[in-house]
Structures are given as C-alpha cells and as structure tokens.
Design an enzyme around this catalytic site. Structure first.
Site, PDB file in Angstrom:
ATOM      1  N   TYR A 164     -36.106 -19.093  -8.849  1.00 10.90           N
ATOM      2  CA  TYR A 164     -34.965 -18.224  -8.066  1.00 10.90           C
ATOM      3  C   TYR A 164     -34.736 -18.782  -7.310  1.00 10.90           C
ATOM      4  O   TYR A 164     -33.160 -18.851  -7.309  1.00 10.90           O
ATOM      5  CB  TYR A 164     -36.404 -17.359  -7.542  1.00 10.90           C
ATOM      6  N   PHE A 204      -3.228  -9.223 -12.378  1.00 10.87           N
ATOM      7  CA  PHE A 204      -4.718  -8.742 -13.151  1.00 10.87           C
ATOM      8  C   PHE A 204      -5.290  -8.108 -12.634  1.00 10.87           C
ATOM      9  O   PHE A 204      -5.744  -7.841 -11.474  1.00 10.87           O
ATOM     10  CB  PHE A 204      -5.306  -9.949 -13.391  1.00 10.87           C
ATOM     11  N   THR A 205      -6.065  -6.789 -13.095  1.00 14.32           N
ATOM     12  CA  THR A 205      -6.520  -5.841 -13.572  1.00 14.32           C
ATOM     13  C   THR A 205      -7.237  -5.343 -11.718  1.00 14.32           C
ATOM     14  O   THR A 205      -7.365  -5.583 -10.719  1.00 14.32           O
ATOM     15  CB  THR A 205      -6.889  -5.381 -13.923  1.00 14.32           C
ATOM     16  N   ASP A 212      -6.498 -18.940 -11.165  1.00 15.17           N
ATOM     17  CA  ASP A 212      -7.701 -18.470 -11.653  1.00 15.17           C
ATOM     18  C   ASP A 212      -7.952 -18.672 -12.816  1.00 15.17           C
ATOM     19  O   ASP A 212      -6.105 -18.608 -14.248  1.00 15.17           O
ATOM     20  CB  ASP A 212      -6.848 -16.281 -11.809  1.00 15.17           C
ATOM     21  N   LYS A 223     -14.115 -16.301 -21.132  1.00 15.99           N
ATOM     22  CA  LYS A 223     -13.466 -16.782 -21.719  1.00 15.99           C
ATOM     23  C   LYS A 223     -13.857 -17.722 -22.284  1.00 15.99           C
ATOM     24  O   LYS A 223     -14.173 -18.049 -23.428  1.00 15.99           O
ATOM     25  CB  LYS A 223     -12.104 -16.299 -21.454  1.00 15.99           C
ATOM     26  N   ARG A 228      -2.379  -1.857 -23.497  1.00 18.10           N
ATOM     27  CA  ARG A 228      -2.239  -3.552 -21.316  1.00 18.10           C
ATOM     28  C   ARG A 228      -0.951  -2.640 -21.591  1.00 18.10           C
ATOM     29  O   ARG A 228       0.483  -3.000 -21.871  1.00 18.10           O
ATOM     30  CB  ARG A 228      -2.032  -4.061 -21.899  1.00 18.10           C
ATOM     31  N   PHE A 269      -8.576   2.512 -17.309  1.00 22.50           N
ATOM     32  CA  PHE A 269      -8.170   2.166 -17.790  1.00 22.50           C
ATOM     33  C   PHE A 269      -9.123   1.877 -18.892  1.00 22.50           C
ATOM     34  O   PHE A 269      -9.248   2.396 -19.525  1.00 22.50           O
ATOM     35  CB  PHE A 269      -7.291   0.607 -18.173  1.00 22.50           C
TER      36      PHE A 269
HETATM   37  C1  PLP Z   1     -11.551 -10.955 -17.814  1.00 17.54           C
HETATM   38  C2  PLP Z   1     -10.140 -11.605 -16.550  1.00 17.54           C
HETATM   39  C3  PLP Z   1     -10.111 -12.056 -15.095  1.00 17.54           C
HETATM   40  C4  PLP Z   1     -12.051 -10.690 -14.603  1.00 17.54           C
HETATM   41  O1  PLP Z   1     -12.786 -11.464 -14.956  1.00 17.54           O
HETATM   42  P1  PLP Z   1     -14.558 -10.659 -15.534  1.00 17.54           P
HETATM   43  O2  PLP Z   1     -16.035 -11.437 -15.967  1.00 17.54           O
HETATM   44  O3  PLP Z   1     -14.573  -9.957 -16.253  1.00 17.54           O
HETATM   45  O4  PLP Z   1     -15.016 -10.042 -14.329  1.00 17.54           O
HETATM   46  C5  PLP Z   1     -10.059 -12.153 -14.006  1.00 17.54           C
HETATM   47  N1  PLP Z   1      -8.829 -12.523 -14.758  1.00 17.54           N
HETATM   48  C6  PLP Z   1      -8.419 -12.426 -15.847  1.00 17.54           C
HETATM   49  C7  PLP Z   1      -6.922 -13.633 -16.359  1.00 17.54           C
HETATM   50  C8  PLP Z   1      -8.990 -12.362 -16.692  1.00 17.54           C
HETATM   51  O5  PLP Z   1      -8.807 -12.261 -18.003  1.00 17.54           O
END
Ligand code: PLP
Length: 463
Positions: A77, A129-130, A220, A263, A387, A454
């Site tokens: 933990y 970004f969303t 980011d 990613k 998008r 979306f």
């Molecule tokens: C995917 C993504 C996020 C969010 O990350 P999650 O792991 O999906 O929560 C933030 N910024 C960018 C540019 C992304 O592509």
C-alpha cells in the site's frame, strides 16, 4: 553504404511475439451496431470494430520488458518499490524533481487545477484540450487560446503549428494582470491542432516572457517524445541531438507537467503530475490521497508503475519514435496521394481528415466530422473519432456551441499495434467513402450529456 541505407523504407523495430485476433463484420452488422451506438464511435463495442483508430490512448502494445516488469509489481500500500523506479525514470528522462502518480492524465489536471487555479483566473494555452480545459473551468478559471493563427488553418504547412503567439500571450497577461494568470499551459505535439509540435525556439521565448512576469509554465507532456521527433527533424541546430536530450531540454523550460502515460509512455493505464516546486508538490501529494490513493501509488497498481517506468525509457528511443511517427506519415501520404483533404503537415499521433472540405455540403451544426466518422465505420469497420464541433462543446456563459475552425476526423494510430497492411486497408476505405461523399448525410444530436459530450452524445441521421 550510407546511400543504400537511405533508400530503405522504415520498418517496425520489433517482431511480433503474440497476436490478438480481430473480428471482421458484415455491412448489415455494422449498420445495426452504428444505430445502436447513436452514430457515436465512442459508443461502439470493441468487438464490432475491425481496425481501431479511435484513440492512441492506452491502446499501445507493451513490450516483453514491460510485461516482465508487470511481474515484479510490489503491491505494498505504501512505499512500493515501483514508485521509486518511476520517480527515477521521471527524473532521468524528464528532469522534473517531484512525482505524484495518478491513474491517468486528467487526474493530474484535476489536482494541479485545484492547487493553482483560483476563481476568476485565466489560463492561456496553445489550444485547448478537452479534459484540461474542463478541469481549469471546474476550478473557476477560463482558458484562453494563444496558439499561432496557422494552427487553426488545416492547410497551413507551418512546421511548428503548436507554437505560441507571443503577442497574443503578452496581450492576455497585460489585460488580466500577471496575478490573475494561474499558469501558462504548454502542450507538446498539440493534440487538438492535429498532433502539431511546438519549437524549442518558441518555448524559450515563452519562458523568457513568462519569467519576466513571474508566471509558471505547466507542460502537458502527453506526447513530448513525438514533439521531440519533429524538433530533431525540422528545427535548425537539433539534428544531431538525441530524442532524450531534446525531451529533457523541453521539460527544463517548464515548471511542472501533467502526463497521460497512456500515450507516449506506452502503457495501458497511468499518468502523473510532476513538479519542481516543493510547496506545490506537498499540496498535490496531500490532495492525491483524497481523489486517487496514497501518494506512492496514486490509483495505480505497483505493476502499472513499473511498466510505465520501462515505457518512458522506451519512448525516447530513436528507432521507436522514428517508426511510430513514420507509420502515421505513411498513412497520411497515402491519403494525400489519393487527393483526400487532411490536415498538413501530417501530425505525430494520427492523420486528421478535414471534414469541412471532405463534406462541403454539410453545415457545421449538421456535425460533418461526426457523420464522416460514422460513414467510415460503416464502410469498413475502421473506427475513428470526431474532433470538431461536438468535441468543442458549449460556451459556459452563453450556452451556445463553440464553432471551432477545425472540423476533423481523427484516425489515431496506436503504438506498435497495427502493420503497414492495416494502414493500406484504412486508406482504401477512406478513398471509397471519398468517392461517394455527396451521399453522406448530416446528423442531429438527440442526447447531449453535460460534460465532455463527445464521449456519450447520441445522434440520428438528418432527414
Ligand atoms: C489524453 C490526453 C489528456 C488526458 O489524459 P487521460 O489519460 O486521457 O486522462 C490530456 N492532454 C492531452 C494532450 C491528451 O492527449
């Protein structure tokens, strides 16, 4: 010797050890599946998809070494050994001092927004970004786009469409005052612009400007290695630098980062917040306990952190990144040769179809990109995503749709998953849809969720 090597095509720098069988469907099955999914590719079942280009998020193939790492998960933990491996990887490859693991990127965005964004604040960034913008807004802030104009033009061939317009940025700072700016949000390989990179020259200029005003930069860094690939290829002075060096230089010009490790970092789940400032770290380490889990696991299993630590190292390998972006460029060039309108230059993580040009007979509020993604699925079982206006959502003050200049369908390529032959099939399917594009009908939205619509919105064909 050199000459001969130069003429060779790229190929995957790996061989296949295990395969996952995919499911082929008939047109009738796809028609039924699409209807059931409300014409939203996010609502399709994976079993009904042949080639899945919905997203590159969490869909990459892990290496044998990463899988071996899963077996040495220390599921304590507190104080898991794997946390320290991950901390070491973040320090070595990215150079940030303090690490707070999270289950994925948006959890890191949530925590940093809670700490740094005060109600009434403004957050300038190189395109929204969303999830990032939503967390800034939920914390009471307002996002302001300061990316260069070229980023909003799908036909501009600018090599660094992720660059920040310094004039726009300074105007925002002067208008609101530096103390109202939570931080500047700098994304690498800007997702919503089509996977477009920011240059180091620009980032250095942004650094000087923000330092003058005492404003932090939060990075980011979801696709920082992919951005570094383009810097190496395109920016004068960086051709001889390694991806690892470029990645570290990018990070060194910022104060902290949110990461979706699903990613670049080649894992199926995971993320983190990294920060150089001890006070911010202390607060983040405390908040993560509320929302994610103890600060040495942050919503992840020990094995997930181990796979992430190994994935980070693999992500900055030249052969890897060259083949990863190379495959995207292969598909993009094929579509260009067919005369299909796509965003140029070709981005790092996917090929973006320009739905406004593809379907000029549809108005933006007939959701052309949503309709096109549905049509491609119907044709071949290839899953892509919208998008455009659906992803952009509504203005929180007026309640109106945002009408983004870019109305795109994203064909996102998972890392190390599909072959060149899959890319050929994708291109053939899009060529087929393009040849009968006048027949594609618009959609109307029949269900709209409150947040990030979306993902779950439902549609029906118009007329
Ligand atoms: C995917 C993504 C996020 C969010 O990350 P999650 O792991 O999906 O929560 C933030 N910024 C960018 C540019 C992304 O592509």
């Amino acid at each position: 010797m050199e000459e001969r090597v130069k003429k060779r095509s790229w190929a995957e720098p790996f061989k296949i050890k295990m395969v996952e069988l995919v499911h082929m469907t008939t047109l009738e099955e796809r028609r039924a599946a699409l209807q059931e999914a409300g014409y939203n590719t996010f609502l399709l079942k994976s079993k009904d998809v042949y080639i899945d280009l919905l997203t590159d998020s969490g869909t990459s193939a892990m290496s044998d070494r990463q899988w071996a790492g899963m077996m040495v998960g220390d599921e304590a933990y507190a104080g898991s050994e794997n946390y320290y491996h991950l901390e070491e990887a973040v320090r070595t490859y990215y150079g940030y001092k303090y690490l707070v693991p999270t289950h994925q990127g948006r959890a890191a965005e949530h925590i940093i927004s809670k700490i740094l964004v005060k109600p009434g604040d403004v957050i300038p960034g190189n395109m929204y970004f969303t999830t990032t913008r939503l967390h800034q807004e939920l914390a009471g802030g307002t996002f302001v786009d300061v990316i260069i104009d070229e980023a909003h033009d799908p036909d501009s061939e600018h090599p660094f469409k992720g660059d920040i317009d310094l004039q726009k940025l300074e105007t925002v700072i002067k208008k609101y005052g530096a103390d109202k700016i939570s931080y500047v949000c700098v994304a690498t390989a800007v997702n919503m612009a089509g996977g477009q990179p920011i240059s180091l020259t620009n980032l250095k200029a942004v650094r000087s400007l923000t330092q003058k005003y005492g404003i932090r930069i939060i990075h980011d860094m979801t696709r920082v290695a992919e951005n570094a690939y383009f810097i190496k290829e395109r920016e004068p002075g960086y051709g001889d630098k390694s991806i690892q060096e470029i990645v570290k230089e990018i990070c060194s010009l910022t104060d902290g980062a949110t990461m979706s490790a699903k990613k670049d970092a080649l894992v199926n789940i995971g993320g983190f917040l990294a920060i150089n400032d001890w006070e911010v770290f202390e607060e983040a380490r405390n908040l993560v306990v509320v929302y994610e889990g103890l600060h040495t696991y942050g919503g992840l299993a020990g094995r997930d952190m181990e796979a992430m630590a190994i994935g980070i190292a693999e992500s900055v390998n030249w052969d890897h990144i060259k083949a990863r972006v190379g495959q995207v460029i292969y598909l993009g060039n094929k579509l260009l040769d067919m005369g299909v309108p796509i965003v140029k230059p070709i981005g790092s993580h996917g090929v973006f179809l320009n739905a406004k040009k593809f379907l000029p007979h549809l108005k933006q509020d007939a959701f052309p990109a949503q309709a096109l993604a549905a049509e491609i699925y119907l044709d071949s079982g290839v899953r892509s995503m919208e998008r455009g206006i659906v992803s952009a959502g509504r203005n929180k003050e007026t309640g109106d749709h945002y009408y983004p200049k870019l109305e795109l369908v994203r064909l996102t390529i998972p890392r190390r998953v599909y072959t060149q032959a899959h890319m050929d099939v994708v291109a053939e399917s899009i060529e087929e849809v393009y040849s009968k594009r006048e027949k594609v009908q618009g959609l109307k939205m029949v269900y709209e969720p409150k947040y990030l619509r979306f993902f779950q919105a439902r549609f029906e064909p118009l007329g």
